[in-house]
Design a protein around this motif. Structure first.
Motif, PDB file in Angstrom:
ATOM      1  N   PRO A  31       0.819  -1.227   0.000  1.00  0.00           N
ATOM      2  CA  PRO A  31       0.000   0.000   0.000  1.00  0.00           C
ATOM      3  C   PRO A  31       0.842   1.261   0.000  1.00  0.00           C
ATOM      4  O   PRO A  31       0.368   2.305  -0.419  1.00  0.00           O
ATOM      5  N   LEU A  32       2.099   1.188   0.466  1.00  0.00           N
ATOM      6  CA  LEU A  32       2.964   2.367   0.514  1.00  0.00           C
ATOM      7  C   LEU A  32       3.939   2.371  -0.642  1.00  0.00           C
ATOM      8  O   LEU A  32       5.079   2.802  -0.501  1.00  0.00           O
ATOM      9  N   HIS A  33       3.567   1.866  -1.785  1.00  0.00           N
ATOM     10  CA  HIS A  33       4.428   1.889  -2.951  1.00  0.00           C
ATOM     11  C   HIS A  33       4.645   3.328  -3.407  1.00  0.00           C
ATOM     12  O   HIS A  33       3.761   4.177  -3.261  1.00  0.00           O
ATOM     13  N   HIS A  34       5.817   3.600  -3.990  1.00  0.00           N
ATOM     14  CA  HIS A  34       6.160   4.970  -4.363  1.00  0.00           C
ATOM     15  C   HIS A  34       5.289   5.512  -5.479  1.00  0.00           C
ATOM     16  O   HIS A  34       5.220   6.725  -5.668  1.00  0.00           O
TER      17      HIS A  34
ATOM     18  N   LEU B 208       1.590   8.412  11.803  1.00  0.00           N
ATOM     19  CA  LEU B 208       1.738   7.004  11.474  1.00  0.00           C
ATOM     20  C   LEU B 208       0.757   6.594  10.386  1.00  0.00           C
ATOM     21  O   LEU B 208      -0.394   7.051  10.373  1.00  0.00           O
ATOM     22  N   PRO B 209       1.177   5.732   9.474  1.00  0.00           N
ATOM     23  CA  PRO B 209       0.238   5.202   8.468  1.00  0.00           C
ATOM     24  C   PRO B 209      -0.569   4.042   9.054  1.00  0.00           C
ATOM     25  O   PRO B 209      -0.090   3.271   9.890  1.00  0.00           O
ATOM     26  N   CYS B 210      -1.798   3.942   8.635  1.00  0.00           N
ATOM     27  CA  CYS B 210      -2.667   2.839   9.066  1.00  0.00           C
ATOM     28  C   CYS B 210      -3.470   2.361   7.854  1.00  0.00           C
ATOM     29  O   CYS B 210      -3.847   3.147   6.983  1.00  0.00           O
ATOM     30  N   GLU B 211      -3.720   1.065   7.803  1.00  0.00           N
ATOM     31  CA  GLU B 211      -4.398   0.463   6.654  1.00  0.00           C
ATOM     32  C   GLU B 211      -5.797   0.023   7.060  1.00  0.00           C
ATOM     33  O   GLU B 211      -6.011  -0.569   8.130  1.00  0.00           O
ATOM     34  N   GLU B 212      -6.757   0.316   6.203  1.00  0.00           N
ATOM     35  CA  GLU B 212      -8.148  -0.044   6.445  1.00  0.00           C
ATOM     36  C   GLU B 212      -8.816  -0.355   5.115  1.00  0.00           C
ATOM     37  O   GLU B 212      -8.860   0.504   4.214  1.00  0.00           O
ATOM     38  N   ASP B 213      -9.320  -1.605   4.976  1.00  0.00           N
ATOM     39  CA  ASP B 213      -9.990  -2.072   3.758  1.00  0.00           C
ATOM     40  C   ASP B 213      -9.076  -1.948   2.535  1.00  0.00           C
ATOM     41  O   ASP B 213      -9.504  -1.537   1.447  1.00  0.00           O
ATOM     42  N   GLY B 214      -7.802  -2.261   2.741  1.00  0.00           N
ATOM     43  CA  GLY B 214      -6.860  -2.206   1.634  1.00  0.00           C
ATOM     44  C   GLY B 214      -6.413  -0.814   1.251  1.00  0.00           C
ATOM     45  O   GLY B 214      -5.710  -0.648   0.244  1.00  0.00           O
ATOM     46  N   GLN B 215      -6.780   0.220   2.000  1.00  0.00           N
ATOM     47  CA  GLN B 215      -6.402   1.599   1.704  1.00  0.00           C
ATOM     48  C   GLN B 215      -5.583   2.152   2.856  1.00  0.00           C
ATOM     49  O   GLN B 215      -5.861   1.867   4.029  1.00  0.00           O
ATOM     50  N   VAL B 216      -4.608   2.941   2.526  1.00  0.00           N
ATOM     51  CA  VAL B 216      -3.684   3.495   3.510  1.00  0.00           C
ATOM     52  C   VAL B 216      -4.151   4.890   3.916  1.00  0.00           C
ATOM     53  O   VAL B 216      -4.484   5.723   3.057  1.00  0.00           O
ATOM     54  N   PHE B 217      -4.183   5.117   5.212  1.00  0.00           N
ATOM     55  CA  PHE B 217      -4.531   6.428   5.753  1.00  0.00           C
ATOM     56  C   PHE B 217      -3.386   6.903   6.660  1.00  0.00           C
ATOM     57  O   PHE B 217      -2.521   6.105   7.071  1.00  0.00           O
TER      58      PHE B 217
ATOM     59  N   LYS C 265      -8.490   9.943  10.573  1.00  0.00           N
ATOM     60  CA  LYS C 265      -7.676   9.409   9.481  1.00  0.00           C
ATOM     61  C   LYS C 265      -7.803  10.317   8.253  1.00  0.00           C
ATOM     62  O   LYS C 265      -8.857  10.891   7.992  1.00  0.00           O
ATOM     63  N   PHE C 266      -6.694  10.389   7.513  1.00  0.00           N
ATOM     64  CA  PHE C 266      -6.635  11.230   6.317  1.00  0.00           C
ATOM     65  C   PHE C 266      -5.959  10.438   5.203  1.00  0.00           C
ATOM     66  O   PHE C 266      -5.052   9.625   5.448  1.00  0.00           O
ATOM     67  N   THR C 267      -6.423  10.677   3.983  1.00  0.00           N
ATOM     68  CA  THR C 267      -5.901   9.920   2.836  1.00  0.00           C
ATOM     69  C   THR C 267      -4.485  10.354   2.466  1.00  0.00           C
ATOM     70  O   THR C 267      -3.736   9.572   1.879  1.00  0.00           O
ATOM     71  N   ASP C 268      -4.096  11.606   2.742  1.00  0.00           N
ATOM     72  CA  ASP C 268      -2.740  12.066   2.441  1.00  0.00           C
ATOM     73  C   ASP C 268      -2.373  13.161   3.429  1.00  0.00           C
ATOM     74  O   ASP C 268      -3.194  13.619   4.237  1.00  0.00           O
ATOM     75  N   LEU C 269      -1.136  13.614   3.357  1.00  0.00           N
ATOM     76  CA  LEU C 269      -0.630  14.612   4.295  1.00  0.00           C
ATOM     77  C   LEU C 269      -1.204  15.998   4.038  1.00  0.00           C
ATOM     78  O   LEU C 269      -1.327  16.805   4.963  1.00  0.00           O
TER      79      LEU C 269
END
Length: 598
Positions: free
Chosen positions: A481-484, A549-558, A567-571
């Motif tokens: 999920p944290l691919h560049h 910190l990043p957290c994953e929920e339902d295959g999506q990174v927040f 939770k937020f989708t990006d910074l």
């Protein structure tokens, strides 16, 4: 007409005297040897003929007047011009300046050397020099500032005495945080505020009236922010060769006008202690700005002894007349007060290498440097406070006592300009923009949305749907999920508040340089966790760090700042939220730490 004032006759008399000195000894001496009288007579005749031709040549030209044995300047220039420009029918060399070796006469063959007047010899040398100079090719001067500083001045340290009026344009070099510089040409009367406006325009920065010009001394480890009304030319002239100007943000330049109680604690203001009551902020600033009132800043400071490495803790008083120390405890009697520095002829600097270079007892060091000093260590008055609030109070009071109401005028100028432009801040909508309406294309047939509340909610839903759709497209086919290639991992890189992989100490340095006001922040990559980020925030002149910190929920990174509660989708979304809401932070995010390359 007096014969002594005729130059031709003077030259003729001189020549006859020389001839008589040369030939009379042969006539008056006893004839020991046979003398060829005929050759002697022919030689005298040729000398008289050359003298007659010289005198006749002088009569045809305008003869310069002699004044005390020297030619006047106005006629002398005309005389040189006639020698350099030959007339019709004459040779290039004037007949009144014969050669020192020999000259060919049209009437006789070989002519012997003749005596010449001393002024004629000088004119001949000047004419030869002009001919030699004019024959050389014209080569442009690669260093015009070294030969003609008046026509093309270059501003260098020490080239202009401080305080003297100046005119014309000067060249100054401004450096940014990355060490690169920009050379600009400024007039002599340009202030620091005007130069900052020019750099903002050239660098395409956001003009929020928080940019400042910093006087930086790397060898001494000192720097200060120039006041808006100071002339850049005069400040540069008093700087050393190693000093430079820096262009950076400074949010605390006029912050004390907005929150004066934060900058001036009651225990440090003598007027507060004498009245035994709390002073309203407006009254406190009015006492500092007016010359009739006499407030004082008092407290203990560490002072570095002159010529020694040791520091001594003494009780200090800062007044309009200068900085004083008490030789007997906390006594304010005049006999116990000693003047340490004068405010009028000095400037106050922040010491950026306190413990390393000077062995300061704390990290909150500042310095008073005389304006006319040569920049040596022995001329500096090194001081050190107990904490950051104490150092800020001393330095701010120094500026207020020195400049007074001028600082308030500098603070109000951007406010007045903002008020004048507020009438034109609202965008003017064109006819085509006014004809636009909100549409709903969710069904088979598109319809016009008449309700403005419904139109706004539809726009919000469309924005969120676009963000989720772009998020799914970027993580499609990625193993992590944290691919560049993910948008959430790279969307913040271009933001001004993101500083990449910097250390904790580097983030402290940037916060210190840009003012240490409440809400000053930046984001950086965490050193302990490469997948996390750190929010560095300043509050009450203290720097705090919050891990994202990043957290994953339902295959999506927040991204979350409070362990997944929010939770937020990006910074970018995270920063925008905390700019509007305090949340778990001590204050809202107000001022981003910005580093601009010129």
């Amino acid at each position: 007409i007096g014969l002594d004032f005729c130059p031709a006759l003077v030259l003729c008399n001189t020549a006859l005297m020389n001839i008589s000195q040369r030939y009379l000894p042969f006539c008056l001496s006893p004839p020991e040897d046979d003398v060829d009288l005929e050759a002697l007579v022919n030689d005298m005749n040729s000398s008289l003929e050359s003298l007659y031709s010289t005198c006749s040549g002088q009569q045809t030209e305008s003869t310069p007047l002699l004044h005390n044995g020297q030619a006047s300047s106005s006629h002398q220039h005309h005389h040189h011009t006639q020698h350099n420009q030959p007339r019709h029918g004459q040779s290039h060399v004037s007949p009144e300046l014969p050669s020192s070796s020999s000259a060919v006469s049209p009437q006789s063959g070989l002519r012997r050397s003749q005596p010449m007047h001393i002024l004629a010899v000088r004119r001949l040398q000047e004419a030869e020099q002009q001919l030699r100079t004019s024959s050389l090719p014209a080569i442009p001067n690669p260093f015009p500032e070294l030969c003609s500083p008046a026509s093309s001045p270059v501003l260098s340290p020490g080239s202009l005495p401080p305080g003297e009026p100046s005119t014309g344009n000067y060249i100054v070099k401004i450096f940014s945080e990355d060490g690169l510089g920009k050379v600009v040409e400024i007039p002599a009367d340009m202030t620091a505020r005007d130069l900052c406006q020019l750099l903002v325009y050239k660098s395409h920065c956001v003009d929020d009236n928080s940019w400042a010009l910093v006087e930086h001394h790397p060898l001494l480890g000192l720097e200060r922010c120039l006041e808006d009304h100071e002339l850049v030319v005069h400040v540069q002239a008093s700087m050393n060769s190693d000093s430079r100007f820096l262009f950076r943000k400074n949010y605390a330049k006029y912050e004390f006008f907005r929150n004066p109680l934060t900058f001036f604690p009651e225990q440090m203001v003598a007027w507060c202690q004498e009245t035994s009551r709390t002073i309203p902020p407006s009254q406190l600033l009015q006492n500092f700005l007016t010359t009739s009132s006499c407030p004082e800043i008092q407290g203990h400071l560490y002072v570095k002894e002159v010529g020694r490495k040791s520091w001594k803790k003494v009780y200090m008083f800062l007044r309009r007349s200068g900085l004083y120390c008490s030789t007997k405890g906390t006594s304010k009697e005049p006999r116990h007060l000693q003047l340490l520095a004068d405010l009028e002829d000095s400037n106050i600097f922040t010491v950026i290498t306190g413990k390393k270079q000077h062995g300061a007892p704390t990290d909150y060091e500042f310095c008073i440097k005389p304006n006319k000093g040569r920049g040596e260590m022995k001329e500096l008055r090194m001081l050190c406070a107990e904490d950051e609030q104490g150092r800020t109070c001393w330095m701010t009071a120094f500026r207020l006592f020195k400049y007074g109401i001028v600082l308030y005028q500098n603070y109000k100028i951007p406010q007045q300009r903002k008020t004048l432009l507020s009438h034109f801040s609202a965008p003017v909508r064109s006819v085509s923009e006014n004809s636009l309406v909100a549409m709903d294309f969710s069904g088979r047939i598109g319809r016009v949305i008449d309700n403005p509340v419904e139109a706004q909610s539809a726009a919000m839903e469309e924005g969120h749907a676009w963000r989720k759709r772009s998020q799914r497209m970027n993580i499609l086919g990625s193993h992590s999920p944290l691919h560049h290639s993910s948008l959430s991992s790279v969307i913040h890189i271009a933001q001004l508040w993101f500083h990449g992989r910097i250390t904790r100490e580097e983030s402290h340095r940037i916060i210190h340089q840009q003012g240490q006001v409440d809400g000053l922040f930046l984001l950086r990559v965490s050193q302990s966790n490469p997948k996390a980020f750190v929010l560095t925030l300043c509050h009450h002149q203290k720097i705090k760090h919050f891990q994202i910190l990043p957290c994953e929920e339902d295959g999506q990174v927040f991204f979350s700042l409070d362990d997944g509660s929010t939770k937020f989708t990006d910074l970018i979304q995270l920063v925008e939220f905390y700019q509007l809401n305090r949340g778990v932070l001590p204050c809202k995010l107000k001022h981003p730490c910005t580093v601009v390359a010129l």
